[in-house]
Design a protein around this motif. Structure first.
Motif, PDB file in Angstrom:
ATOM      1  N   LEU A 217       2.859  77.656   7.380  1.00  0.00           N
ATOM      2  CA  LEU A 217       2.172  78.034   6.143  1.00  0.00           C
ATOM      3  C   LEU A 217       2.915  79.180   5.468  1.00  0.00           C
ATOM      4  O   LEU A 217       3.276  80.176   6.112  1.00  0.00           O
ATOM      5  N   ALA A 218       3.148  79.027   4.174  1.00  0.00           N
ATOM      6  CA  ALA A 218       3.803  80.062   3.382  1.00  0.00           C
ATOM      7  C   ALA A 218       2.769  81.092   2.952  1.00  0.00           C
ATOM      8  O   ALA A 218       1.732  80.746   2.385  1.00  0.00           O
ATOM      9  N   VAL A 219       3.051  82.366   3.219  1.00  0.00           N
ATOM     10  CA  VAL A 219       2.146  83.460   2.875  1.00  0.00           C
ATOM     11  C   VAL A 219       2.589  84.086   1.560  1.00  0.00           C
ATOM     12  O   VAL A 219       3.763  84.439   1.396  1.00  0.00           O
ATOM     13  N   PHE A 220       1.645  84.223   0.637  1.00  0.00           N
ATOM     14  CA  PHE A 220       1.941  84.819  -0.667  1.00  0.00           C
ATOM     15  C   PHE A 220       1.286  86.183  -0.801  1.00  0.00           C
ATOM     16  O   PHE A 220       0.263  86.476  -0.173  1.00  0.00           O
ATOM     17  N   LYS A 221       1.897  86.983  -1.632  1.00  0.00           N
ATOM     18  CA  LYS A 221       1.279  88.219  -2.107  1.00  0.00           C
ATOM     19  C   LYS A 221       1.441  88.202  -3.613  1.00  0.00           C
ATOM     20  O   LYS A 221       2.559  88.267  -4.124  1.00  0.00           O
ATOM     21  N   LYS A 222       0.307  88.057  -4.299  1.00  0.00           N
ATOM     22  CA  LYS A 222       0.316  87.727  -5.733  1.00  0.00           C
ATOM     23  C   LYS A 222       1.070  86.402  -5.904  1.00  0.00           C
ATOM     24  O   LYS A 222       0.749  85.431  -5.259  1.00  0.00           O
ATOM     25  N   ASP A 223       2.112  86.386  -6.744  1.00  0.00           N
ATOM     26  CA  ASP A 223       2.785  85.110  -6.995  1.00  0.00           C
ATOM     27  C   ASP A 223       4.075  84.951  -6.209  1.00  0.00           C
ATOM     28  O   ASP A 223       4.845  84.020  -6.448  1.00  0.00           O
ATOM     29  N   ARG A 224       4.316  85.833  -5.225  1.00  0.00           N
ATOM     30  CA  ARG A 224       5.571  85.803  -4.474  1.00  0.00           C
ATOM     31  C   ARG A 224       5.359  85.395  -3.015  1.00  0.00           C
ATOM     32  O   ARG A 224       4.434  85.873  -2.354  1.00  0.00           O
ATOM     33  N   LEU A 225       6.243  84.562  -2.519  1.00  0.00           N
ATOM     34  CA  LEU A 225       6.236  84.197  -1.105  1.00  0.00           C
ATOM     35  C   LEU A 225       6.824  85.352  -0.317  1.00  0.00           C
ATOM     36  O   LEU A 225       7.931  85.806  -0.598  1.00  0.00           O
ATOM     37  N   VAL A 226       6.077  85.812   0.719  1.00  0.00           N
ATOM     38  CA  VAL A 226       6.546  86.965   1.491  1.00  0.00           C
ATOM     39  C   VAL A 226       6.873  86.615   2.937  1.00  0.00           C
ATOM     40  O   VAL A 226       7.448  87.442   3.663  1.00  0.00           O
ATOM     41  N   GLY A 227       6.515  85.422   3.397  1.00  0.00           N
ATOM     42  CA  GLY A 227       6.830  85.046   4.771  1.00  0.00           C
ATOM     43  C   GLY A 227       6.105  83.793   5.209  1.00  0.00           C
ATOM     44  O   GLY A 227       5.440  83.128   4.404  1.00  0.00           O
ATOM     45  N   TRP A 228       6.254  83.482   6.506  1.00  0.00           N
ATOM     46  CA  TRP A 228       5.716  82.240   7.049  1.00  0.00           C
ATOM     47  C   TRP A 228       4.867  82.487   8.294  1.00  0.00           C
ATOM     48  O   TRP A 228       5.181  83.367   9.103  1.00  0.00           O
ATOM     49  N   LEU A 229       3.823  81.685   8.443  1.00  0.00           N
ATOM     50  CA  LEU A 229       3.073  81.623   9.689  1.00  0.00           C
ATOM     51  C   LEU A 229       3.622  80.469  10.507  1.00  0.00           C
ATOM     52  O   LEU A 229       3.874  79.387   9.970  1.00  0.00           O
ATOM     53  N   ASN A 230       3.798  80.688  11.828  1.00  0.00           N
ATOM     54  CA  ASN A 230       4.239  79.589  12.682  1.00  0.00           C
ATOM     55  C   ASN A 230       3.056  78.661  12.973  1.00  0.00           C
ATOM     56  O   ASN A 230       1.954  78.855  12.463  1.00  0.00           O
ATOM     57  N   GLU A 231       3.268  77.664  13.832  1.00  0.00           N
ATOM     58  CA  GLU A 231       2.223  76.671  14.072  1.00  0.00           C
ATOM     59  C   GLU A 231       0.969  77.300  14.670  1.00  0.00           C
ATOM     60  O   GLU A 231      -0.152  77.004  14.241  1.00  0.00           O
ATOM     61  N   GLU A 232       1.142  78.159  15.652  1.00  0.00           N
ATOM     62  CA  GLU A 232      -0.009  78.807  16.281  1.00  0.00           C
ATOM     63  C   GLU A 232      -0.764  79.669  15.279  1.00  0.00           C
ATOM     64  O   GLU A 232      -2.001  79.615  15.182  1.00  0.00           O
ATOM     65  N   GLU A 233      -0.047  80.475  14.512  1.00  0.00           N
ATOM     66  CA  GLU A 233      -0.675  81.349  13.519  1.00  0.00           C
ATOM     67  C   GLU A 233      -1.354  80.542  12.421  1.00  0.00           C
ATOM     68  O   GLU A 233      -2.418  80.929  11.924  1.00  0.00           O
ATOM     69  N   SER A 234      -0.734  79.419  12.041  1.00  0.00           N
ATOM     70  CA  SER A 234      -1.310  78.562  11.001  1.00  0.00           C
ATOM     71  C   SER A 234      -2.651  77.989  11.442  1.00  0.00           C
ATOM     72  O   SER A 234      -3.621  77.948  10.676  1.00  0.00           O
ATOM     73  N   LYS A 235      -2.709  77.553  12.702  1.00  0.00           N
ATOM     74  CA  LYS A 235      -3.971  77.018  13.224  1.00  0.00           C
ATOM     75  C   LYS A 235      -5.021  78.124  13.302  1.00  0.00           C
ATOM     76  O   LYS A 235      -6.190  77.912  12.977  1.00  0.00           O
ATOM     77  N   GLY A 236      -4.592  79.324  13.716  1.00  0.00           N
ATOM     78  CA  GLY A 236      -5.513  80.454  13.764  1.00  0.00           C
ATOM     79  C   GLY A 236      -6.075  80.787  12.393  1.00  0.00           C
ATOM     80  O   GLY A 236      -7.269  81.081  12.249  1.00  0.00           O
ATOM     81  N   TYR A 237      -5.221  80.747  11.390  1.00  0.00           N
ATOM     82  CA  TYR A 237      -5.686  80.996  10.018  1.00  0.00           C
ATOM     83  C   TYR A 237      -6.731  79.970   9.602  1.00  0.00           C
ATOM     84  O   TYR A 237      -7.778  80.323   9.040  1.00  0.00           O
ATOM     85  N   ASN A 238      -6.478  78.704   9.885  1.00  0.00           N
ATOM     86  CA  ASN A 238      -7.417  77.656   9.487  1.00  0.00           C
ATOM     87  C   ASN A 238      -8.754  77.773  10.200  1.00  0.00           C
ATOM     88  O   ASN A 238      -9.790  77.411   9.638  1.00  0.00           O
ATOM     89  N   TYR A 239      -8.747  78.288  11.432  1.00  0.00           N
ATOM     90  CA  TYR A 239     -10.029  78.544  12.103  1.00  0.00           C
ATOM     91  C   TYR A 239     -10.853  79.563  11.313  1.00  0.00           C
ATOM     92  O   TYR A 239     -12.067  79.406  11.147  1.00  0.00           O
ATOM     93  N   THR A 240     -10.196  80.605  10.814  1.00  0.00           N
ATOM     94  CA  THR A 240     -10.921  81.654  10.084  1.00  0.00           C
ATOM     95  C   THR A 240     -11.459  81.160   8.754  1.00  0.00           C
ATOM     96  O   THR A 240     -12.377  81.759   8.193  1.00  0.00           O
ATOM     97  N   GLN A 241     -10.895  80.081   8.240  1.00  0.00           N
ATOM     98  CA  GLN A 241     -11.333  79.539   6.955  1.00  0.00           C
ATOM     99  C   GLN A 241     -12.327  78.394   7.118  1.00  0.00           C
ATOM    100  O   GLN A 241     -12.795  77.824   6.127  1.00  0.00           O
ATOM    101  N   GLY A 242     -12.638  78.048   8.370  1.00  0.00           N
ATOM    102  CA  GLY A 242     -13.560  76.940   8.610  1.00  0.00           C
ATOM    103  C   GLY A 242     -12.990  75.605   8.211  1.00  0.00           C
ATOM    104  O   GLY A 242     -13.727  74.679   7.871  1.00  0.00           O
ATOM    105  N   LYS A 243     -11.662  75.469   8.278  1.00  0.00           N
ATOM    106  CA  LYS A 243     -11.002  74.246   7.811  1.00  0.00           C
ATOM    107  C   LYS A 243     -10.535  73.333   8.950  1.00  0.00           C
ATOM    108  O   LYS A 243      -9.870  72.332   8.694  1.00  0.00           O
ATOM    109  N   ILE A 244     -10.859  73.685  10.183  1.00  0.00           N
ATOM    110  CA  ILE A 244     -10.489  72.841  11.309  1.00  0.00           C
ATOM    111  C   ILE A 244     -11.586  71.807  11.535  1.00  0.00           C
ATOM    112  O   ILE A 244     -12.692  72.144  11.960  1.00  0.00           O
ATOM    113  N   SER A 245     -11.296  70.559  11.236  1.00  0.00           N
ATOM    114  CA  SER A 245     -12.275  69.495  11.479  1.00  0.00           C
ATOM    115  C   SER A 245     -11.925  68.694  12.726  1.00  0.00           C
ATOM    116  O   SER A 245     -12.781  68.033  13.308  1.00  0.00           O
TER     117      SER A 245
END
Length: 392
Positions: A217-245
Motif C-alpha cells: 500500500l502506498a502511503v500519502f501525506k496530502k497529495d504526495r507519496l511518502v512510502g510503502w507498507l509491506n504485506e504484513e503492515e498492509s493487512k494490519g492497516y486494513n484490520y484497523t479500517q474494518g475492511k478485512i472480510s
C-alpha cells in the motif's frame, strides 16, 4: 383567429456515434522530464467481437501515448495518432507512476475534477518500481482486456486476502482534501519478464512470462507519496479500517515445522478516542469469527481448551500486524492514514481545536491501544488432521 404553433424538437447537440470513438479503459500517467506522459489503453472492438465467437489473434487493446505540459495538452495532442476521438467516459483503471506520485498529484487531480468526461468511479493504483505505461503493455490471460483483469483482481484481493484496498477516484480525492485522514492506494508491479509480457505470446502461454501483481500500500501525506507498507503492515492497516472480510492467519505448530491456518471471517472494528489522566489515547477493538481450515499438527480440535489456545494465537498475530502498521505510519512516515483525527473530531471536537495546528506532531506520539477478540466457530468436516486419521 388562426394560431400557428411551432414545435421545437431538441436533441443531444454534442452526441457522438459510438463507432466514432476510441474507448479508453485504462490510463497511465508518467513523468517525462518536466512533462507528463499519458498512455491510453484503448479497446480494439474487432478483436473482442470476432466473427463466429472465435478468439481473434489481434491484440484486444492498443496503446496510445503522448507527452505534454499537462494531461489536457497531451490528451488533445493524442488525436493526431488516432483516427477516432478518444473517450475516457468508460475508464476503469488509472495507473500513476511512483515517480510522479512522489512529486505530488494536485495538478492531476485538478484536471480530473474539472473535466466533465471523467466519471470518477474508476479505480486508482500506483505503478511500483516501474512506469505506468509498462503496466498497460502486459498481455493478460483469462481476462483478455488488461483493464478488466486489474479491476477484478483488485476487488477480489481486497476481499479474499486483505492486503490491498479498492480506492475509486472520488474517494481518493476526498481523502487528499480531507484534514481527517491521509490517503492510501494499492501498488501494482510487473512480475516476470516485462519485455516478453508485451508480446501476444504472453497471453497464449499456460505459465505467462509476465504477470501483473498487486504489491503493498502506498502511503500519502496530502497529495504526495511518502512510502510503502509491506504485506504484513498492509493487512494490519486494513484490520484497523474494518475492511478485512476474509483472510488467513498462519502460525506454526508447537512442535515441528508444520502450520495451522485459521480462516478469518466477518471482522468488525470500533475505534474511539479518550483521555485518561490528561493523556490522549486511541482504542481500537477488533472482533472476528474464524474457522480452522488447515491443521497440520497433532492437536485435539474437539477439546475446548485447544480452540481457546488457537483463538489466543490468532489474536496475538493480528495485534502484531496492526502494531507493525501503526509503527510504520506513526514513526516512519508520520502520516495519519488511519483517520485518527476524524475519530478525535467526532468524540472530542474541543480537544481537536487545541491540537489541530500541531496534529503532525501529536500523531506520531499518540498512544494507541489495540484489543482483538477472536471466536473460532468451526473446524470444518473433521476435528482431526488428515495425518492423524491415516495413523489410526
Amino acid at each position: 383567429m388562426l394560431i400557428t404553433m411551432l414545435f421545437i424538437l431538441t436533441g443531444c447537440w454534442s452526441r457522438v456515434e459510438l463507432n466514432e470513438l476510441a474507448v479508453t479503459v485504462a490510463m497511465g500517467l508518467d513523468k517525462k522530464g518536466n512533462k507528463v506522459l499519458i498512455s491510453q489503453q484503448i479497446v480494439n472492438p474487432g478483436a473482442i467481437a470476432a466473427k463466429g465467437g472465435a478468439a481473434s489473434s489481434d491484440a484486444p487493446v492498443t496503446l496510445f501515448k503522448e507527452t505534454g505540459n499537462g494531461i489536457q495538452a497531451a490528451d488533445r495532442k493524442m488525436i493526431t495518432s488516432s483516427t477516432r476521438k478518444i473517450y475516457t467516459g468508460q475508464l476503469q483503471m488509472l495507473i500513476i507512476s511512483e515517480e510522479l506520485a512522489k512529486e505530488g498529484l494536485s495538478d492531476v487531480l485538478d484536471h480530473i475534477s474539472r473535466d466533465h468526461q471523467y466519471r470518477r468511479d474508476f479505480f486508482v493504483v500506483i505503478a511500483r518500481g516501474t512506469k505506468a505505461e509498462d503496466i498497460l503493455k502486459v498481455y493478460t490471460v483469462i481476462d483478455r482486456i488488461p483493464a478488466n483483469k486489474m479491476q477484478r483482481s483488485l476487488d477480489n484481493s481486497s476481499k479474499a486476502w486483505g492486503t490491498t484496498v479498492s480506492v475509486r477516484m472520488d474517494q481518493f480525492m476526498s481523502d487528499i482534501i480531507s484534514n481527517g485522514k491521509e490517503a492510501v492506494l494499492t501498488g501494482i508491479k510487473v512480475q516476470g519478464n516485462r519485455n516478453l509480457g508485451e508480446t501476444t505470446k504472453n497471453g497464449q502461454q499456460i505459465d505467462p512470462s509476465a504477470k501483473l501483481q498487486y504489491n503493498g500500500l502506498a502511503v500519502f501525506k496530502k497529495d504526495r507519496l511518502v512510502g510503502w507498507l509491506n504485506e504484513e503492515e498492509s493487512k494490519g492497516y486494513n484490520y484497523t479500517q474494518g475492511k478485512i472480510s476474509s483472510t488467513s492467519v498462519v502460525f506454526p505448530c508447537s512442535r515441528g515445522k508444520k502450520n495451522i491456518n485459521v480462516e478469518v471471517l466477518r471482522t468488525q472494528e470500533e475505534t474511539q478516542f479518550k483521555k485518561i489522566n490528561g493523556t490522549p489515547q486511541i482504542d481500537i477493538k477488533i472482533s472476528l469469527e474464524g474457522n480452522v481450515s488447515d491443521a497440520q499438527c497433532a492437536i485435539d480440535l474437539s477439546n475446548p481448551e485447544t480452540i481457546t489456545q488457537l483463538e489466543k494465537l490468532t489474536e496475538k498475530d493480528i495485534k502484531r500486524t496492526i502494531a507493525a502498521a501503526l509503527n510504520a505510519a506513526q514513526k516512519k512516515y508520520k502520516s495519519d492514514i488511519f483517520g485518527f483525527r476524524d475519530v478525535v473530531n467526532r468524540t472530542n471536537p474541543k480537544y481537536l481545536e487545541k491540537v489541530q495546528k500541531d496534529w503532525d506532531q501529536e500523531f506520531p506520539d499518540l498512544q494507541v491501544n489495540v484489543a482483538v477478540k477472536a471466536d473460532i466457530r468451526r473446524v470444518f468436516i473433521t476435528k482431526k488432521s488428515f495425518r492423524e486419521r491415516i495413523e489410526e
